[in-house]
Design a protein around this motif. Sequence first.
Motif, short mmCIF file in Angstrom:
data_model
loop_
_atom_site.label_atom_id
_atom_site.label_comp_id
_atom_site.label_asym_id
_atom_site.label_seq_id
_atom_site.Cartn_x
_atom_site.Cartn_y
_atom_site.Cartn_z
N VAL A 113 0.81 -1.13 -0.14
CA VAL A 113 -0.09 0.06 -0.05
C VAL A 113 0.78 1.30 -0.12
N ALA A 114 2.02 1.19 0.80
CA ALA A 114 2.73 2.51 0.88
C ALA A 114 3.57 2.61 -0.57
N GLY A 115 3.66 1.55 -1.24
CA GLY A 115 4.40 1.75 -2.61
C GLY A 115 3.40 1.73 -3.64
N ASN A 116 2.10 2.30 -3.40
CA ASN A 116 0.99 2.55 -4.19
C ASN A 116 0.90 1.21 -5.21
N ASP A 117 0.86 -0.06 -4.56
CA ASP A 117 0.73 -1.30 -5.39
C ASP A 117 -0.12 -2.08 -4.72
N SER A 118 -1.14 -1.52 -4.24
CA SER A 118 -2.37 -1.94 -3.48
C SER A 118 -2.91 -3.07 -4.09
N PRO A 119 -3.72 -4.16 -3.43
CA PRO A 119 -4.31 -5.24 -4.29
C PRO A 119 -5.56 -4.60 -4.45
N ASP A 120 -6.54 -5.31 -5.42
CA ASP A 120 -7.67 -4.84 -5.72
C ASP A 120 -8.68 -5.22 -4.33
N LEU A 121 -8.33 -6.54 -3.91
CA LEU A 121 -9.16 -7.11 -2.81
C LEU A 121 -8.36 -7.91 -2.02
N GLY A 122 -8.70 -8.47 -1.11
CA GLY A 122 -8.01 -9.59 -0.18
C GLY A 122 -8.59 -9.84 1.13
N TYR A 123 -7.70 -10.62 1.97
CA TYR A 123 -7.79 -10.69 3.30
C TYR A 123 -7.28 -9.53 3.95
N MET A 124 -7.69 -9.48 5.24
CA MET A 124 -7.36 -8.43 6.22
C MET A 124 -7.51 -8.69 7.43
N HIS A 125 -6.50 -8.66 8.37
CA HIS A 125 -6.67 -8.63 9.80
C HIS A 125 -7.51 -7.64 10.58
N GLY A 126 -8.11 -7.99 11.52
CA GLY A 126 -8.72 -6.90 12.12
C GLY A 126 -7.82 -5.86 12.67
N GLU A 127 -6.67 -6.38 13.12
CA GLU A 127 -5.89 -5.37 13.80
C GLU A 127 -5.35 -4.28 12.90
N LEU A 128 -5.50 -4.52 11.34
CA LEU A 128 -5.02 -3.45 10.59
C LEU A 128 -6.14 -2.91 9.83
N ALA A 129 -7.18 -3.70 9.72
CA ALA A 129 -8.35 -3.28 9.03
C ALA A 129 -9.06 -2.07 9.68
N ASP A 130 -9.16 -2.02 11.06
CA ASP A 130 -9.64 -0.91 11.74
C ASP A 130 -8.90 0.24 11.57
N PRO A 131 -7.61 0.52 11.73
CA PRO A 131 -7.01 2.05 11.33
C PRO A 131 -7.31 2.09 9.97
N TRP A 132 -7.12 1.24 9.08
CA TRP A 132 -6.95 1.48 7.76
C TRP A 132 -8.34 2.00 7.19
N GLN A 133 -9.48 1.48 7.69
CA GLN A 133 -10.81 1.88 7.20
C GLN A 133 -11.16 3.23 7.80
N LYS A 134 -10.70 3.64 8.88
CA LYS A 134 -10.62 4.97 9.40
C LYS A 134 -9.87 6.02 8.38
N GLU A 135 -8.74 5.47 7.72
CA GLU A 135 -8.31 6.34 6.69
C GLU A 135 -9.18 6.21 5.34
N GLY A 136 -10.17 5.68 5.24
CA GLY A 136 -10.96 5.50 4.08
C GLY A 136 -10.36 4.69 2.78
N LYS A 137 -9.57 3.50 3.20
CA LYS A 137 -8.99 2.84 2.25
C LYS A 137 -9.74 1.59 1.75
N PHE A 138 -10.99 1.42 2.34
CA PHE A 138 -11.78 0.51 1.88
C PHE A 138 -13.32 0.78 1.31
N VAL A 139 -13.65 0.04 0.40
CA VAL A 139 -14.98 0.28 -0.15
C VAL A 139 -16.27 0.00 0.68
#
Length: 481
Positions: A113-139
């Motif tokens: 993600v930092a390298g602008n090479d994000s997946p289109d979709l995939g698995y995500m741990h809750g530990e990382l999903a919560d802060p990232w959703q606050k940043e608007g990273k997910f649909v």
Amino acid sequence: MIARFKGRSAFTALLLSLTLVVAGCSGTGNGGTTPASEGASSQQPAESPKGEASATPEEKEPVTLKFTFWGSPQEKSAMEQATKSFTEKYPWIKVNAIHIPEADYDAKITAMVAGNDSPDLGYMHGELADPWQKEGKFVNLFELLDNDGELKRDDFLDYIWFKSSEDFAYGISTAGETFGLFYNKDMFDQANAAYPPSKPEEAWTWDEFVDVAKKLTIDKNGKNASEADFDPKNIRQYGVSFETWHGPVQATVINNEGEWITKDGKFGFSQPEATEAIQRLADLINVHHVAPSPVQMKSIPSQAVALQSKLVAMSMHGQWINLDLGAAGVNYDIGVLPKMKRSVPMGISGASVIYQSTKHLEEAWLLTKFLENPEGSIDLYKGGLWMPTMTKWYTDPELVAKWAENNPAHPAGFKDAMMNNLLQNGVPNGSYYIKNFSKVNAITFSGMDEVWLGRKTAVEAMKEVEAKVQPEIQGRYDVSE
């Protein structure tokens, strides 16, 4: 939050058009819903909502989806087969399925993600999903679902959504999953011990569970842990094993009617119901000597291997090891977790997300739906890796037979201990509803190491943790402010 979808105004029309293409090709006579296991059986163009012919698969622009996931070698193989089946159904969509070892997953996804090479979709741990959703990273998956012509929210189990509000779901459970008591039947037979009950109303009490675990814990001289001359420093076979991350621990706390974060925003793990449950787990290691410590567990590759190799007789573990146990031909079965004040199953899963940065939203949603529908990826369910997130796969006998019967990954106790139990009694893991989950989880469990080592009681450790974690508690998503 609606502002996140600025620039996607054409999505609804495209999704409806694509849905009609699939429905028009099905020939199923079921109101336009195409079972995901069936390919596009016809190449006749469907009519768009305006009466115009939509593109056939051959006319569609080729798309490649980058999909990331973790899992065992068996899970890797099963997922690769599932994505292959998806491409056979949607031949213009190629899936670049990238397997990442779970221990490295968060670090590698963060680097992508930092390298602008994000997946289109995939698995995500809750530990990382919560802060990232606050940043608007997910649909918002609710927006996709509510515009979908095939599925609706009521088709799914209640607890499976990762929600930041009632109107925004940033993730869906990759699968229905829960914890139970897996056991090696050969080891029980050798010890002439009764099998763990599979029905929750017949669950062992904690003391009954410990007594059986003692009989199944054997030292190098052949003595079990209930005998006076048992040698706890030289154990060759343990009665039970468990892992010490938040899943197994919270599952045990829940059975003593404890909470991690209370609805009024307090640290529940320092309360008596929780500390009693945590201490009982630690006592399996340090008092009863029937379970290996976390240090000793490092020499065992996995819980499935521990059962298969007869290093442990029981494992308090997650449903997903059915895949490995079934594939290895282990003579095993499943009981419900021992009860304290109750015996209920805790629903848990990693999240499946679609990244806001994807340029292929319609196709990413198609793959998400495909994997959530057992019809299209039946081997993931029949093989034991996943349980469905869709309710009808628990209640329709014909559908249940397709995945949960007559296969080595679903022994006799599975339906009562896991399938029906999760449907009827399931409660969610904290990763679904605890705000600021990543920090709360990290602080809580770093403070628990001394408990497993027997250097502090659960009461002492959790009181110390409380002072550190309380300032990080921001409440729960499932409580209205």
